[in-house]
Design a protein around this motif. Structure first.
Motif, PDB file in Angstrom:
ATOM      1  N   PHE A 194      -8.881   4.994  -4.937  1.00 42.50           N
ATOM      2  CA  PHE A 194      -8.630   3.629  -5.381  1.00 42.50           C
ATOM      3  C   PHE A 194      -8.689   2.621  -4.238  1.00 42.50           C
ATOM      4  O   PHE A 194      -8.266   1.478  -4.396  1.00 42.50           O
ATOM      5  CB  PHE A 194      -7.263   3.543  -6.077  1.00 42.50           C
ATOM      6  N   VAL A 195      -9.218   3.036  -3.085  1.00 40.24           N
ATOM      7  CA  VAL A 195      -9.301   2.134  -1.942  1.00 40.24           C
ATOM      8  C   VAL A 195     -10.637   1.394  -1.944  1.00 40.24           C
ATOM      9  O   VAL A 195     -11.701   2.003  -2.007  1.00 40.24           O
ATOM     10  CB  VAL A 195      -9.131   2.906  -0.618  1.00 40.24           C
ATOM     11  N   ASN A 196     -10.567   0.058  -1.889  1.00 40.56           N
ATOM     12  CA  ASN A 196     -11.769  -0.763  -1.794  1.00 40.56           C
ATOM     13  C   ASN A 196     -12.092  -1.121  -0.360  1.00 40.56           C
ATOM     14  O   ASN A 196     -13.256  -1.260   0.011  1.00 40.56           O
ATOM     15  CB  ASN A 196     -11.605  -2.062  -2.594  1.00 40.56           C
ATOM     16  N   ALA A 197     -11.063  -1.327   0.464  1.00 39.79           N
ATOM     17  CA  ALA A 197     -11.281  -1.760   1.840  1.00 39.79           C
ATOM     18  C   ALA A 197     -10.093  -1.364   2.702  1.00 39.79           C
ATOM     19  O   ALA A 197      -8.989  -1.126   2.201  1.00 39.79           O
ATOM     20  CB  ALA A 197     -11.475  -3.278   1.891  1.00 39.79           C
ATOM     21  N   ILE A 198     -10.348  -1.285   4.012  1.00 46.17           N
ATOM     22  CA  ILE A 198      -9.297  -0.983   4.976  1.00 46.17           C
ATOM     23  C   ILE A 198      -9.297  -2.085   6.031  1.00 46.17           C
ATOM     24  O   ILE A 198     -10.327  -2.351   6.664  1.00 46.17           O
ATOM     25  CB  ILE A 198      -9.511   0.382   5.655  1.00 46.17           C
ATOM     26  N   THR A 199      -8.156  -2.735   6.209  1.00 44.63           N
ATOM     27  CA  THR A 199      -8.014  -3.741   7.254  1.00 44.63           C
ATOM     28  C   THR A 199      -7.177  -3.144   8.378  1.00 44.63           C
ATOM     29  O   THR A 199      -6.787  -1.966   8.331  1.00 44.63           O
ATOM     30  CB  THR A 199      -7.328  -5.009   6.712  1.00 44.63           C
ATOM     31  N   VAL A 204      -6.620  -2.035   0.894  1.00 42.68           N
ATOM     32  CA  VAL A 204      -6.764  -2.921  -0.256  1.00 42.68           C
ATOM     33  C   VAL A 204      -7.289  -2.085  -1.416  1.00 42.68           C
ATOM     34  O   VAL A 204      -8.382  -1.512  -1.336  1.00 42.68           O
ATOM     35  CB  VAL A 204      -7.728  -4.087   0.033  1.00 42.68           C
ATOM     36  N   LEU A 205      -6.503  -1.999  -2.479  1.00 47.28           N
ATOM     37  CA  LEU A 205      -6.862  -1.150  -3.600  1.00 47.28           C
ATOM     38  C   LEU A 205      -7.706  -1.895  -4.620  1.00 47.28           C
ATOM     39  O   LEU A 205      -7.904  -3.106  -4.535  1.00 47.28           O
ATOM     40  CB  LEU A 205      -5.587  -0.595  -4.258  1.00 47.28           C
ATOM     41  N   THR A 206      -8.222  -1.156  -5.590  1.00 45.63           N
ATOM     42  CA  THR A 206      -9.142  -1.725  -6.574  1.00 45.63           C
ATOM     43  C   THR A 206      -8.524  -2.803  -7.441  1.00 45.63           C
ATOM     44  O   THR A 206      -9.230  -3.632  -8.012  1.00 45.63           O
ATOM     45  CB  THR A 206      -9.704  -0.614  -7.475  1.00 45.63           C
ATOM     46  N   ASP A 207      -7.186  -2.794  -7.559  1.00 44.15           N
ATOM     47  CA  ASP A 207      -6.528  -3.827  -8.359  1.00 44.15           C
ATOM     48  C   ASP A 207      -6.001  -4.972  -7.503  1.00 44.15           C
ATOM     49  O   ASP A 207      -5.278  -5.840  -7.978  1.00 44.15           O
ATOM     50  CB  ASP A 207      -5.391  -3.235  -9.189  1.00 44.15           C
ATOM     51  N   GLY A 208      -6.352  -4.953  -6.205  1.00 42.60           N
ATOM     52  CA  GLY A 208      -5.912  -6.009  -5.304  1.00 42.60           C
ATOM     53  C   GLY A 208      -4.625  -5.712  -4.561  1.00 42.60           C
ATOM     54  O   GLY A 208      -4.214  -6.482  -3.689  1.00 42.60           O
ATOM     55  N   THR A 209      -3.964  -4.599  -4.881  1.00 39.48           N
ATOM     56  CA  THR A 209      -2.725  -4.240  -4.197  1.00 39.48           C
ATOM     57  C   THR A 209      -2.999  -3.933  -2.722  1.00 39.48           C
ATOM     58  O   THR A 209      -3.999  -3.303  -2.381  1.00 39.48           O
ATOM     59  CB  THR A 209      -2.080  -3.000  -4.852  1.00 39.48           C
ATOM     60  N   HIS A 210      -2.098  -4.378  -1.841  1.00 39.28           N
ATOM     61  CA  HIS A 210      -2.185  -4.083  -0.415  1.00 39.28           C
ATOM     62  C   HIS A 210      -1.127  -3.041  -0.066  1.00 39.28           C
ATOM     63  O   HIS A 210       0.069  -3.279  -0.264  1.00 39.28           O
ATOM     64  CB  HIS A 210      -1.968  -5.348   0.419  1.00 39.28           C
ATOM     65  N   VAL A 211      -1.558  -1.905   0.433  1.00 38.74           N
ATOM     66  CA  VAL A 211      -0.646  -0.839   0.841  1.00 38.74           C
ATOM     67  C   VAL A 211      -0.600  -0.824   2.367  1.00 38.74           C
ATOM     68  O   VAL A 211      -1.638  -0.663   3.018  1.00 38.74           O
ATOM     69  CB  VAL A 211      -1.110   0.538   0.317  1.00 38.74           C
ATOM     70  N   PRO A 212       0.560  -0.992   2.968  1.00 41.03           N
ATOM     71  CA  PRO A 212       0.645  -1.124   4.431  1.00 41.03           C
ATOM     72  C   PRO A 212       0.289   0.146   5.186  1.00 41.03           C
ATOM     73  O   PRO A 212       0.470   1.265   4.696  1.00 41.03           O
ATOM     74  CB  PRO A 212       2.105  -1.518   4.662  1.00 41.03           C
ATOM     75  N   ILE A 213      -0.210  -0.064   6.393  1.00 41.60           N
ATOM     76  CA  ILE A 213      -0.533   1.023   7.319  1.00 41.60           C
ATOM     77  C   ILE A 213       0.376   0.866   8.528  1.00 41.60           C
ATOM     78  O   ILE A 213       0.420  -0.187   9.145  1.00 41.60           O
ATOM     79  CB  ILE A 213      -2.006   0.957   7.776  1.00 41.60           C
ATOM     80  N   SER A 214       1.106   1.909   8.851  1.00 40.91           N
ATOM     81  CA  SER A 214       1.986   1.825  10.010  1.00 40.91           C
ATOM     82  C   SER A 214       1.511   2.673  11.173  1.00 40.91           C
ATOM     83  O   SER A 214       1.882   2.448  12.308  1.00 40.91           O
ATOM     84  CB  SER A 214       3.417   2.241   9.644  1.00 40.91           C
ATOM     85  N   HIS A 215       0.693   3.693  10.889  1.00 46.00           N
ATOM     86  CA  HIS A 215       0.215   4.556  11.979  1.00 46.00           C
ATOM     87  C   HIS A 215      -1.212   4.983  11.697  1.00 46.00           C
ATOM     88  O   HIS A 215      -1.511   6.150  11.529  1.00 46.00           O
ATOM     89  CB  HIS A 215       1.126   5.767  12.183  1.00 46.00           C
ATOM     90  N   LEU A 216      -2.112   4.041  11.646  1.00 46.50           N
ATOM     91  CA  LEU A 216      -3.522   4.324  11.383  1.00 46.50           C
ATOM     92  C   LEU A 216      -4.123   5.121  12.527  1.00 46.50           C
ATOM     93  O   LEU A 216      -3.985   4.755  13.692  1.00 46.50           O
ATOM     94  CB  LEU A 216      -4.303   3.014  11.225  1.00 46.50           C
ATOM     95  N   ARG A 217      -4.757   6.232  12.160  1.00 43.88           N
ATOM     96  CA  ARG A 217      -5.481   7.018  13.142  1.00 43.88           C
ATOM     97  C   ARG A 217      -6.933   7.046  12.689  1.00 43.88           C
ATOM     98  O   ARG A 217      -7.291   7.740  11.740  1.00 43.88           O
ATOM     99  CB  ARG A 217      -4.913   8.448  13.213  1.00 43.88           C
TER     100      ARG A 217
END
Length: 232
Positions: A194-199, A204-217
């Motif tokens: 369900f991921v459209n983009a990664i900032t 950023v999910l397909t419905d526009g929801t933003h899920v936070p990233i705290s430790h992106l690798r």
């Protein structure tokens, strides 16, 4: 995340198997590998795949130990590893997905390992029941967009704004879900389907929801991007 256990009282054999497995694990798959000298050390441990030598120190027989340890844990994938081919019939008294003869060949190891991964994937795709406030609910992994942990409650956010709640640690939730779910934050699991983009800061999910990233690798999230949806 998948947890792999290698059980062999020969440290050299254990290390060799460990190194070969490390080369076989797909880059996008989060796997932890632990090494043990006996199956008894696995009692109470969370594990998904076990590579067990049959003849261990002090006369320990892995076939008997597997029957005792995992009889009530059908999701654990057992792969026997032995230098004694005479056990090839005895192992069928227990549930297992592979039988490897030492010295282990890389291709045979790869075949058994991928069978175990595929079986785990199939099992984790299945709906499962959870309870909340004396009511049981069904969680369907394919419909879960992300999971959020609030205090001691895990909230499954599903398609069409549906939610399911249960009292469960996020780490335990992760053990029930397919590998496309990634823990991107101490309080969140995200489903890459369900991921459209990664900032820099969120998914950023397909419905526009933003899920936070705290430790992106980046090395973990690069490979699954080929499966990220692009709704133009």
């Amino acid at each position: 995340m998948y947890r792999i256990a290698i059980v062999d009282d020969d440290a050299g054999q254990c290390a060799g198997l460990h190194d070969m497995l490390r080369e076989l694990i797909p880059a996008e798959l989060d796997c932890g590998i632990d090494m043990y000298a006996s199956l008894g050390e696995l009692d109470g441990q969370q594990v998904d795949i076990v590579f067990a030598d049959i003849c261990l120190a002090d006369g320990e027989n892995a076939i008997e130990e597997v029957m005792q340890l995992f009889s009530d844990r059908p999701a654990v994938q057992v792969i026997y590893v032995t230098g004694h081919v005479e056990y090839c019939s005895a192992v069928y008294d227990t549930r297992h997905i592979g039988f490897l003869v030492k010295p282990v060949r890389r291709q045979e190891l790869a075949d058994a390992f991928h069978r175990a991964l595929n079986r785990l994937c199939d099992l984790r795709e299945q709906p499962f029941a959870v309870r909340f406030n004396n009511t049981s609910y069904v969680v369907r992994p394919a419909q879960v967009m992300y999971v959020e942990s609030k205090l001691r409650v895990a909230v499954f956010h599903c398609e069409n704004n549906g939610t399911v709640r249960t009292y469960m640690k996020l780490s335990d939730v992760a053990e029930r879900l397919p590998s496309r779910f990634h823990r991107c934050h101490s309080s969140y699991l995200v489903n890459f389907d369900f991921v459209n983009a990664i900032t820099k800061n969120d998914f950023v999910l397909t419905d526009g929801t933003h899920v936070p990233i705290s430790h992106l690798r980046p090395h973990r999230y690069h490979a699954p991007l080929s499966a990220v949806r692009h709704n133009q």
